[in-house]
Design an enzyme around this catalytic site. Structure first.
Site, PDB file in Angstrom:
ATOM      1  CE  LYS A  87      -4.410   1.245   2.193  1.00 51.31           C
ATOM      2  NZ  LYS A  87      -5.222   1.099   3.432  1.00 51.31           N
TER       3      LYS A  87
HETATM    4  O1  G3P Z   1      -7.501   2.370   5.563  1.00 57.61           O
HETATM    5  C1  G3P Z   1      -7.840   3.438   4.732  1.00 57.61           C
HETATM    6  C2  G3P Z   1      -9.192   3.990   5.078  1.00 57.61           C
HETATM    7  O2  G3P Z   1     -10.132   2.964   5.034  1.00 57.61           O
HETATM    8  C3  G3P Z   1      -9.197   4.770   6.398  1.00 57.61           C
HETATM    9  O3  G3P Z   1     -10.509   4.992   6.831  1.00 57.61           O
HETATM   10  O4  G3P Z   1     -12.155   5.791   8.562  1.00 57.61           O
HETATM   11  O5  G3P Z   1      -9.677   6.274   8.861  1.00 57.61           O
HETATM   12  O6  G3P Z   1     -11.015   7.451   7.090  1.00 57.61           O
HETATM   13  P1  G3P Z   1     -10.843   6.165   7.890  1.00 57.61           P
END
Ligand code: G3P
Length: 218
Positions: A87
């Protein structure tokens, strides 16, 4: 649409896997920190544990921000297991690293994507997956699902092979909307996946079935 779970928590991954609907896992440095995983040896061992637990792709994020170190780190991550996906953030060095890994046949997930322009760059570089952050776009009162729709349209017109992985999912409704928008993958917290089960009429209907059965089968 594939279902990935967005966590580094082994128990939550196992619970989602037991449902028989899990296609993969995504993590990020914040999710790893949330599990208290620190130090390169412990981090690599935890990614191995996740990769051994599931059959599908597991996204493991580089910490480095410069091309050379991203490549060195990404090669170490890719060596962990066949199903590890490297990633990489949407930056100039990140796109350069994605292009390198595409040439090497190493799968990548371009993350921290917030615009169609960024999505085009990632596809051009040969990213395996693209992670537009739906929830964080919504957080600033823009439309995260509209971004998914825009990227789906562009990728379809241009014939890009990168899989659109709707990320930063916050609710069961986001999952339904991502499916309607044509996302290839959605990566969700466990509670958003479990929230899909909930409907009062299902509960009422099942209670009635059991009540009627019990009446005749005391
Ligand atoms: O892992 C990437 C993404 O899914 C992060 O989500 O909720 O931290 O914006 P969030």
């Amino acid at each position: 649409m594939k279902f990935f779970i967005d966590t580094a928590n082994i128990n939550q991954i196992a619970e989602a896997k037991d449902l028989g609907i899990l296609d993969g896992v995504t993590t990020n440095p914040s999710l790893m920190a949330k599990e208290g995983i620190s130090g390169e040896k412990e981090i690599l061992a935890h990614y191995k544990k996740i990769a051994d637990l599931v059959d599908g792709d597991v996204s493991a994020e580089v910490i480095a921000t410069d091309f050379k170190t991203m490549v060195e780190e990404g090669l170490r991550l890719a060596d962990i297991a066949e199903n590890i996906v490297v990633k990489i953030p949407m930056t100039k060095d990140g796109i350069k690293a994605i292009s390198f890994f595409a040439e090497e046949g190493i799968n990548t997930n371009c993350t921290l994507v917030f615009s169609a322009g960024q999505a085009i760059l990632a596809a051009k570089a040969g990213a395996t997956y693209l992670s537009p952050f739906v929830g964080r776009v919504d957080d600033i009162n823009w439309d995260g699902i509209a971004l998914i729709k825009e990227i789906v349209k562009i990728y379809s017109i241009q014939g890009y092979m990168t899989e659109i992985l709707a990320a930063s999912i916050r609710t069961p409704l986001h999952i339904v909307q991502a499916a309607k928008a044509g996302a290839d993958v959605v990566t969700c917290p466990l509670n958003s996946i479990l929230g899909l089960f909930n409907h009062p009429l299902t509960d009422i209907g099942l209670a009635k079935f059991l009540e009627d059965h019990q009446k005749l089968n005391k």
